[in-house]
Scaffold this motif. Structure first.
Motif, PDB file in Angstrom:
ATOM      1  N   SER A 110     -14.209 -96.658  64.493  1.00 23.57           N
ATOM      2  CA  SER A 110     -14.015 -95.245  64.119  1.00 23.57           C
ATOM      3  C   SER A 110     -15.331 -94.480  64.206  1.00 23.57           C
ATOM      4  O   SER A 110     -15.711 -93.760  63.278  1.00 23.57           O
ATOM      5  CB  SER A 110     -13.438 -95.153  62.695  1.00 23.57           C
ATOM      6  N   LEU A 111     -16.006 -94.641  65.306  1.00 24.01           N
ATOM      7  CA  LEU A 111     -17.333 -94.051  65.443  1.00 24.01           C
ATOM      8  C   LEU A 111     -17.289 -92.536  65.415  1.00 24.01           C
ATOM      9  O   LEU A 111     -16.325 -91.903  65.903  1.00 24.01           O
ATOM     10  CB  LEU A 111     -17.996 -94.548  66.730  1.00 24.01           C
ATOM     11  N   LYS A 112     -18.346 -91.952  64.855  1.00 25.15           N
ATOM     12  CA  LYS A 112     -18.472 -90.503  64.715  1.00 25.15           C
ATOM     13  C   LYS A 112     -19.754 -90.058  65.415  1.00 25.15           C
ATOM     14  O   LYS A 112     -20.684 -90.861  65.574  1.00 25.15           O
ATOM     15  CB  LYS A 112     -18.562 -90.140  63.228  1.00 25.15           C
ATOM     16  N   PRO A 113     -19.832 -88.808  65.792  1.00 24.24           N
ATOM     17  CA  PRO A 113     -21.071 -88.328  66.428  1.00 24.24           C
ATOM     18  C   PRO A 113     -22.305 -88.577  65.566  1.00 24.24           C
ATOM     19  O   PRO A 113     -23.385 -88.849  66.108  1.00 24.24           O
ATOM     20  CB  PRO A 113     -20.789 -86.832  66.605  1.00 24.24           C
ATOM     21  N   GLU A 114     -22.152 -88.536  64.258  1.00 28.43           N
ATOM     22  CA  GLU A 114     -23.305 -88.764  63.385  1.00 28.43           C
ATOM     23  C   GLU A 114     -23.751 -90.219  63.357  1.00 28.43           C
ATOM     24  O   GLU A 114     -24.777 -90.539  62.756  1.00 28.43           O
ATOM     25  CB  GLU A 114     -23.022 -88.273  61.959  1.00 28.43           C
ATOM     26  N   ASP A 115     -23.018 -91.116  64.000  1.00 29.89           N
ATOM     27  CA  ASP A 115     -23.451 -92.507  64.137  1.00 29.89           C
ATOM     28  C   ASP A 115     -24.403 -92.676  65.325  1.00 29.89           C
ATOM     29  O   ASP A 115     -24.941 -93.771  65.529  1.00 29.89           O
ATOM     30  CB  ASP A 115     -22.253 -93.439  64.313  1.00 29.89           C
ATOM     31  N   THR A 116     -24.586 -91.623  66.080  1.00 25.23           N
ATOM     32  CA  THR A 116     -25.499 -91.674  67.219  1.00 25.23           C
ATOM     33  C   THR A 116     -26.914 -91.968  66.745  1.00 25.23           C
ATOM     34  O   THR A 116     -27.452 -91.276  65.882  1.00 25.23           O
ATOM     35  CB  THR A 116     -25.476 -90.348  67.989  1.00 25.23           C
ATOM     36  N   ALA A 117     -27.511 -93.010  67.297  1.00 29.06           N
ATOM     37  CA  ALA A 117     -28.849 -93.432  66.875  1.00 29.06           C
ATOM     38  C   ALA A 117     -29.294 -94.616  67.725  1.00 29.06           C
ATOM     39  O   ALA A 117     -28.493 -95.194  68.468  1.00 29.06           O
ATOM     40  CB  ALA A 117     -28.851 -93.825  65.405  1.00 29.06           C
ATOM     41  N   VAL A 118     -30.550 -94.963  67.572  1.00 26.11           N
ATOM     42  CA  VAL A 118     -31.033 -96.247  68.072  1.00 26.11           C
ATOM     43  C   VAL A 118     -30.832 -97.252  66.944  1.00 26.11           C
ATOM     44  O   VAL A 118     -31.245 -97.004  65.812  1.00 26.11           O
ATOM     45  CB  VAL A 118     -32.517 -96.182  68.474  1.00 26.11           C
ATOM     46  N   TYR A 119     -30.189 -98.347  67.269  1.00 29.23           N
ATOM     47  CA  TYR A 119     -29.876 -99.372  66.271  1.00 29.23           C
ATOM     48  C   TYR A 119     -30.818-100.560  66.461  1.00 29.23           C
ATOM     49  O   TYR A 119     -31.007-101.051  67.588  1.00 29.23           O
ATOM     50  CB  TYR A 119     -28.426 -99.818  66.413  1.00 29.23           C
ATOM     51  N   TRP A 169     -29.208-104.672  59.966  1.00 30.99           N
ATOM     52  CA  TRP A 169     -29.172-103.621  60.975  1.00 30.99           C
ATOM     53  C   TRP A 169     -29.674-102.330  60.355  1.00 30.99           C
ATOM     54  O   TRP A 169     -29.303-101.998  59.224  1.00 30.99           O
ATOM     55  CB  TRP A 169     -27.762-103.405  61.508  1.00 30.99           C
ATOM     56  N   PHE A 170     -30.481-101.628  61.109  1.00 30.22           N
ATOM     57  CA  PHE A 170     -30.961-100.309  60.729  1.00 30.22           C
ATOM     58  C   PHE A 170     -30.698 -99.370  61.903  1.00 30.22           C
ATOM     59  O   PHE A 170     -30.444 -99.813  63.022  1.00 30.22           O
ATOM     60  CB  PHE A 170     -32.470-100.353  60.440  1.00 30.22           C
ATOM     61  N   ARG A 171     -30.792 -98.092  61.642  1.00 32.38           N
ATOM     62  CA  ARG A 171     -30.653 -97.133  62.728  1.00 32.38           C
ATOM     63  C   ARG A 171     -31.574 -95.951  62.499  1.00 32.38           C
ATOM     64  O   ARG A 171     -31.946 -95.635  61.368  1.00 32.38           O
ATOM     65  CB  ARG A 171     -29.206 -96.656  62.861  1.00 32.38           C
ATOM     66  N   GLN A 172     -31.917 -95.314  63.604  1.00 33.44           N
ATOM     67  CA  GLN A 172     -32.757 -94.130  63.525  1.00 33.44           C
ATOM     68  C   GLN A 172     -32.250 -93.095  64.511  1.00 33.44           C
ATOM     69  O   GLN A 172     -32.267 -93.329  65.739  1.00 33.44           O
ATOM     70  CB  GLN A 172     -34.217 -94.464  63.828  1.00 33.44           C
ATOM     71  N   ALA A 173     -31.786 -91.999  63.975  1.00 34.05           N
ATOM     72  CA  ALA A 173     -31.342 -90.892  64.809  1.00 34.05           C
ATOM     73  C   ALA A 173     -32.547 -90.053  65.203  1.00 34.05           C
ATOM     74  O   ALA A 173     -33.580 -90.064  64.523  1.00 34.05           O
ATOM     75  CB  ALA A 173     -30.331 -90.044  64.041  1.00 34.05           C
ATOM     76  N   LEU A 174     -32.397 -89.307  66.276  1.00 37.59           N
ATOM     77  CA  LEU A 174     -33.488 -88.489  66.781  1.00 37.59           C
ATOM     78  C   LEU A 174     -33.959 -87.508  65.713  1.00 37.59           C
ATOM     79  O   LEU A 174     -33.148 -86.760  65.149  1.00 37.59           O
ATOM     80  CB  LEU A 174     -33.022 -87.745  68.026  1.00 37.59           C
ATOM     81  N   GLY A 175     -35.231 -87.536  65.409  1.00 38.72           N
ATOM     82  CA  GLY A 175     -35.802 -86.626  64.440  1.00 38.72           C
ATOM     83  C   GLY A 175     -35.575 -86.997  62.990  1.00 38.72           C
ATOM     84  O   GLY A 175     -35.934 -86.236  62.088  1.00 38.72           O
ATOM     85  N   LYS A 176     -34.987 -88.176  62.753  1.00 41.82           N
ATOM     86  CA  LYS A 176     -34.709 -88.597  61.383  1.00 41.82           C
ATOM     87  C   LYS A 176     -35.405 -89.917  61.086  1.00 41.82           C
ATOM     88  O   LYS A 176     -35.850 -90.622  61.983  1.00 41.82           O
ATOM     89  CB  LYS A 176     -33.204 -88.721  61.168  1.00 41.82           C
ATOM     90  N   GLU A 177     -35.458 -90.241  59.809  1.00 42.94           N
ATOM     91  CA  GLU A 177     -36.072 -91.493  59.398  1.00 42.94           C
ATOM     92  C   GLU A 177     -35.122 -92.668  59.651  1.00 42.94           C
ATOM     93  O   GLU A 177     -33.906 -92.509  59.722  1.00 42.94           O
ATOM     94  CB  GLU A 177     -36.436 -91.429  57.915  1.00 42.94           C
ATOM     95  N   CYS A 178     -35.719 -93.827  59.741  1.00 43.97           N
ATOM     96  CA  CYS A 178     -34.946 -95.047  59.885  1.00 43.97           C
ATOM     97  C   CYS A 178     -34.134 -95.275  58.607  1.00 43.97           C
ATOM     98  O   CYS A 178     -34.644 -95.082  57.498  1.00 43.97           O
ATOM     99  CB  CYS A 178     -35.906 -96.212  60.117  1.00 43.97           C
ATOM    100  N   GLU A 179     -32.868 -95.668  58.774  1.00 46.28           N
ATOM    101  CA  GLU A 179     -32.033 -95.897  57.598  1.00 46.28           C
ATOM    102  C   GLU A 179     -31.328 -97.244  57.679  1.00 46.28           C
ATOM    103  O   GLU A 179     -30.967 -97.727  58.764  1.00 46.28           O
ATOM    104  CB  GLU A 179     -30.997 -94.777  57.426  1.00 46.28           C
TER     105      GLU A 179
END
Length: 122
Positions: free
Chosen positions: A84-93, A35-45
């Motif tokens: 325990s989701l946090k706002p910083e977990d917001t992303a496309v997964y 699984w990877f994720r990419q938040a708006l304006g950030k790189e895929c992690e």
């Protein structure tokens, strides 16, 4: 192999969500998955990965103890349980498949799903 994620949603901080990734087209158990994720304006992690039989799991430091990756080869499905989701977990997964025995880097994965949106509100 074709990959289709599901389970997108909007949850409040502290909530849980489970993502699924359905695989088709090839023998699912032949692939390491991740699984990877990419938040708006950030790189895929990188988020999490496991080998073909699920015996070895790997997590990004940012999600250790919070997320759990698993697979059911008989159902050709990969999961990501997110607690325990946090706002910083917001992303496309995105889920991804690798022909390697073990993979963690983005360039080690050969097939990708279209992504599913997870939004965590504060």
């Amino acid at each position: 192999v074709q990959l289709v994620e599901s389970g997108e949603g909007l949850v409040q901080a502290g909530g849980s969500l489970r993502l699924s990734c359905a695989a088709s087209g090839r023998t699912f158990s032949d692939y390491a998955m991740g699984w990877f994720r990419q938040a708006l304006g950030k790189e895929c992690e990188f988020v999490a990965a496991l080998n073909w039989y699920g015996g070895n799991t790997y997590y990004a430091d940012s999600v250790k103890g919070q997320f759990a990756i698993s697979r059911r080869n008989a159902e050709n499905t990969l999961y990501l349980q997110m607690n325990s989701l946090k706002p910083e977990d917001t992303a496309v997964y995105y889920c991804a498949a690798s022909r390697r025995y073990r993979a963690r880097s983005e360039n080690e994965f050969d097939y990708w799903g279209q992504g599913t949106q997870v939004t965590v509100s504060s």
